[in-house]
Design an enzyme around this catalytic site. Structure first.
Site, PDB file in Angstrom:
ATOM      1  N   ILE A   1       5.137   5.481   3.714  1.00  0.00           N
ATOM      2  CA  ILE A   1       4.988   6.915   3.432  1.00  0.00           C
ATOM      3  C   ILE A   1       4.735   7.655   4.744  1.00  0.00           C
ATOM      4  O   ILE A   1       3.810   7.304   5.477  1.00  0.00           O
ATOM      5  CB  ILE A   1       3.812   7.167   2.463  1.00  0.00           C
ATOM      6  CG1 ILE A   1       3.908   6.291   1.224  1.00  0.00           C
ATOM      7  CG2 ILE A   1       3.746   8.636   2.068  1.00  0.00           C
ATOM      8  CD1 ILE A   1       2.662   6.323   0.344  1.00  0.00           C
TER       9      ILE A   1
ATOM     10  N   VAL B   1      -1.333   4.009   7.900  1.00  0.00           N
ATOM     11  CA  VAL B   1      -1.776   4.592   6.631  1.00  0.00           C
ATOM     12  C   VAL B   1      -0.565   4.767   5.727  1.00  0.00           C
ATOM     13  O   VAL B   1       0.408   5.404   6.109  1.00  0.00           O
ATOM     14  CB  VAL B   1      -2.459   5.963   6.825  1.00  0.00           C
ATOM     15  CG1 VAL B   1      -2.923   6.523   5.478  1.00  0.00           C
ATOM     16  CG2 VAL B   1      -3.636   5.858   7.788  1.00  0.00           C
TER      17      VAL B   1
ATOM     18  N   GLY C   1       4.444  -3.797   2.581  1.00  0.00           N
ATOM     19  CA  GLY C   1       5.729  -4.485   2.500  1.00  0.00           C
ATOM     20  C   GLY C   1       6.441  -4.500   3.837  1.00  0.00           C
ATOM     21  O   GLY C   1       6.295  -3.585   4.656  1.00  0.00           O
TER      22      GLY C   1
ATOM     23  N   VAL D   1       5.269  -7.545   8.982  1.00  0.00           N
ATOM     24  CA  VAL D   1       5.709  -6.230   9.450  1.00  0.00           C
ATOM     25  C   VAL D   1       6.585  -6.361  10.690  1.00  0.00           C
ATOM     26  O   VAL D   1       7.566  -5.624  10.853  1.00  0.00           O
ATOM     27  CB  VAL D   1       4.499  -5.321   9.723  1.00  0.00           C
ATOM     28  CG1 VAL D   1       4.958  -3.947  10.228  1.00  0.00           C
ATOM     29  CG2 VAL D   1       3.668  -5.146   8.463  1.00  0.00           C
TER      30      VAL D   1
ATOM     31  N   LYS E   1      -8.359   3.712   6.541  1.00  0.00           N
ATOM     32  CA  LYS E   1      -7.283   4.707   6.469  1.00  0.00           C
ATOM     33  C   LYS E   1      -7.838   6.117   6.322  1.00  0.00           C
ATOM     34  O   LYS E   1      -7.323   7.063   6.933  1.00  0.00           O
ATOM     35  CB  LYS E   1      -6.352   4.350   5.302  1.00  0.00           C
ATOM     36  CG  LYS E   1      -5.647   3.016   5.504  1.00  0.00           C
ATOM     37  CD  LYS E   1      -4.959   2.525   4.245  1.00  0.00           C
ATOM     38  CE  LYS E   1      -4.327   1.160   4.472  1.00  0.00           C
ATOM     39  NZ  LYS E   1      -3.740   0.591   3.250  1.00  0.00           N
TER      40      LYS E   1
ATOM     41  N   GLY F   1       1.741   2.627   4.548  1.00  0.00           N
ATOM     42  CA  GLY F   1       2.956   1.827   4.670  1.00  0.00           C
ATOM     43  C   GLY F   1       4.148   2.681   5.050  1.00  0.00           C
ATOM     44  O   GLY F   1       4.186   3.298   6.111  1.00  0.00           O
TER      45      GLY F   1
ATOM     46  N   LYS G   1      -4.757  -0.291  11.336  1.00  0.00           N
ATOM     47  CA  LYS G   1      -5.736   0.721  10.910  1.00  0.00           C
ATOM     48  C   LYS G   1      -7.164   0.310  11.233  1.00  0.00           C
ATOM     49  O   LYS G   1      -8.003   1.155  11.556  1.00  0.00           O
ATOM     50  CB  LYS G   1      -5.601   1.029   9.419  1.00  0.00           C
ATOM     51  CG  LYS G   1      -5.839  -0.137   8.465  1.00  0.00           C
ATOM     52  CD  LYS G   1      -4.552  -0.795   8.063  1.00  0.00           C
ATOM     53  CE  LYS G   1      -4.728  -1.879   7.026  1.00  0.00           C
ATOM     54  NZ  LYS G   1      -3.439  -2.512   6.684  1.00  0.00           N
TER      55      LYS G   1
ATOM     56  N   GLU H   1      -4.487 -10.992   0.088  1.00  0.00           N
ATOM     57  CA  GLU H   1      -4.742 -12.007   1.100  1.00  0.00           C
ATOM     58  C   GLU H   1      -5.606 -13.129   0.522  1.00  0.00           C
ATOM     59  O   GLU H   1      -6.264 -12.979  -0.511  1.00  0.00           O
ATOM     60  CB  GLU H   1      -5.466 -11.370   2.293  1.00  0.00           C
ATOM     61  CG  GLU H   1      -4.721 -10.228   2.955  1.00  0.00           C
ATOM     62  CD  GLU H   1      -3.515 -10.689   3.748  1.00  0.00           C
ATOM     63  OE1 GLU H   1      -3.434 -11.899   4.063  1.00  0.00           O
ATOM     64  OE2 GLU H   1      -2.649  -9.850   4.046  1.00  0.00           O
TER      65      GLU H   1
ATOM     66  N   GLU I   1       2.097   5.647  12.668  1.00  0.00           N
ATOM     67  CA  GLU I   1       2.520   6.063  11.327  1.00  0.00           C
ATOM     68  C   GLU I   1       2.258   4.980  10.285  1.00  0.00           C
ATOM     69  O   GLU I   1       1.823   5.271   9.166  1.00  0.00           O
ATOM     70  CB  GLU I   1       4.007   6.418  11.340  1.00  0.00           C
ATOM     71  CG  GLU I   1       4.545   6.888  10.005  1.00  0.00           C
ATOM     72  CD  GLU I   1       3.912   8.190   9.541  1.00  0.00           C
ATOM     73  OE1 GLU I   1       3.137   8.159   8.553  1.00  0.00           O
ATOM     74  OE2 GLU I   1       4.169   9.227  10.163  1.00  0.00           O
TER      75      GLU I   1
END
Length: 434
Positions: free
Chosen positions: A135, A131, A301, A14, A204, A133, A104, A189, A128
């Protein structure tokens, strides 16, 4: 032109996504904000050099260098986990810096301390990306739905679990085999426990419930079950019943108490959530004024999640520029208006169920099982018996009408003790439309 300087702790998937978004969208962000937003430093304990594309960004192994740098306005924490992430976040807040995080687990467990410290210090916390990704679910709940009493939250919030269930459904592959493939492809993972056992989804849901209902809650208060016991047979039987199995987060607002649960659920094929496949997420809200809202997109992602982190950075940058820090409370409700609510015990909930029993193929088994269910006031809607064998065990599937969870648990405990039942009963709740 004002410049906002960002310090990034953690240069993993990320973190790289955020760096890419800030670089590739630099001119667009200038046109939209009137400011330059620059990644001024990266701290990563394992990094030795920045990729060539980001070679001009200073790199350190010591997060304190960024936290203590008076030039940096915003600290972005992307290392995950509880510690040292919490320490870094609290130190950044204490130094007067705004914070953005995608963590999270940290927020669902330690959020009360973090938000209280930020409010006291007069700085902002953006989350943001914690939760959904890419969205924009936090923004929608915090601002877009602010004029609503949220009556329910329901969603598919873990892309790994959804990817596994989708492949099991579409290809008939056993759970263990799909999980191995998902790990090799990078969807899961090396230790997938949080994803497949529903813990990540509970993290989440806790964040969303805090915002939707104005209540303090941690993921530990959410009843959580995973998908590791789901077998291809359950997937196929769900199809026969006109359903698809999904790992759902479900919360309903009953006023003085709220439901909070994560578990595999048979979703009727006509429901919107039944069509959410692969690594995609979808979160459904029902508000008393707006009605039904469904937010859908990639739940993970590098670039999608980096986009969400960048959105928080831009929000805070705009507030810095306008001198409007604290304009919107972090959890949408004012801190003094947060109120505890009773979490509905699972034993009090009602709904239809799917039971899969593994029983000896002999006379009287069904009547014995039906008698136990009747004793516990559980009404049978339908029965499916798969195949007959001269010896050995066979599957027996029972679908019930709406039943109380406490009665179901008591009945299944009794059924599991029958000598004719050769394995623990598999129980899956069926989504009941309201």
């Amino acid at each position: 032109m004002k410049e906002i300087k960002v310090g990034l702790i953690g240069f993993g998937t990320v973190g790289k996504g955020l760096a890419e978004v800030l670089l590739s969208q630099r001119e667009r962000l200038i046109r939209r904000t009137g400011m330059t937003i620059r990644l001024a430093g990266v701290a990563d304990h394992g990094a030795t050099a920045m990729p060539e594309r980001f070679a001009d960004i200073p790199l350190t192994r010591d997060a304190a260098q960024l936290i203590n740098d008076p030039e940096i306005d915003i600290i972005v924490e992307l290392i995950g986990g509880i510690e040292p992430a919490k320490t870094f976040v609290m130190q950044a807040i204490a130094s007067g810096k705004h914070v953005v995080t995608a963590n999270k687990a940290l927020l669902s467990q330690e959020g009360a301390d973090i938000f209280a410290a930020a409010a006291k210090q007069g700085v902002e916390v953006g989350f943001e990306a914690s939760v959904g990704g890419g969205i924009p679910v936090i923004k929608a709940l915090k601002e877009g739905l602010v004029a609503n009493r949220i009556l329910s939250i329901m969603g598919i919030m873990n892309g790994t679990a959804n990817y596994i269930l989708t492949r099991m459904t579409d290809e008939g592959i056993p759970f263990a085999e799909v999980l191995k493939d998902a790990q090799q492809l990078g969807f899961a993972e090396a230790d997938p426990t949080y994803d497949i056992e529903g813990v990540d989804t509970a993290h989440k849901l806790a964040i969303l419930m805090s915002m939707a209902y104005g209540m303090p809650i941690t993921h530990k208060e959410i009843a959580t079950e995973g998908i590791s016991r789901i077998e291809p047979m359950d997937i196929e039987l769900a199809r026969e019943l006109g359903c698809r199995i999904k790992l759902l987060a479900i919360s309903r607002n009953h006023g003085d108490h709220v439901e909070a649960r994560v578990h595999p659920t048979m979703v009727p094929q006509g429901h919107l959530l039944a069509s959410i496949n692969g690594a995609f997420n979808a979160i459904h809200f029902h508000g008393d004024t707006v009605g039904n809202i469904l937010l859908y997109g990639l739940g993970a992602g590098s670039i999608p999640t980096g986009s969400a982190v960048a959105a928080d950075v831009v929000d805070i940058a705009r507030n810095i520029r306008c001198g409007s820090i604290g304009r919107v409370p972090a959890l949408s409700y004012l801190p003094e208006e947060m109120r505890p609510r009773r979490i509905t015990p699972m034993d009090e909930l009602r709904g239809p169920y799917y039971f899969r029993l593994t029983v000896l193929d002999q006379p009287g088994v069904l009547s014995t099982v039906a008698g136990i269910l009747s004793k516990h006031e559980i009404s049978i809607e339908s029965v499916i018996q798969k195949g007959r064998k001269k010896t050995g065990a066979v599957p027996l599937v029972i679908v019930t009408h709406s039943a109380k969870e406490s009665a179901v648990r008591a009945a299944l405990d009794e059924i599991d003790r029958l000598s004719s039942v050769t394995a623990p009963v598999v129980k899956i709740r069926i989504l009941e439309e309201e």
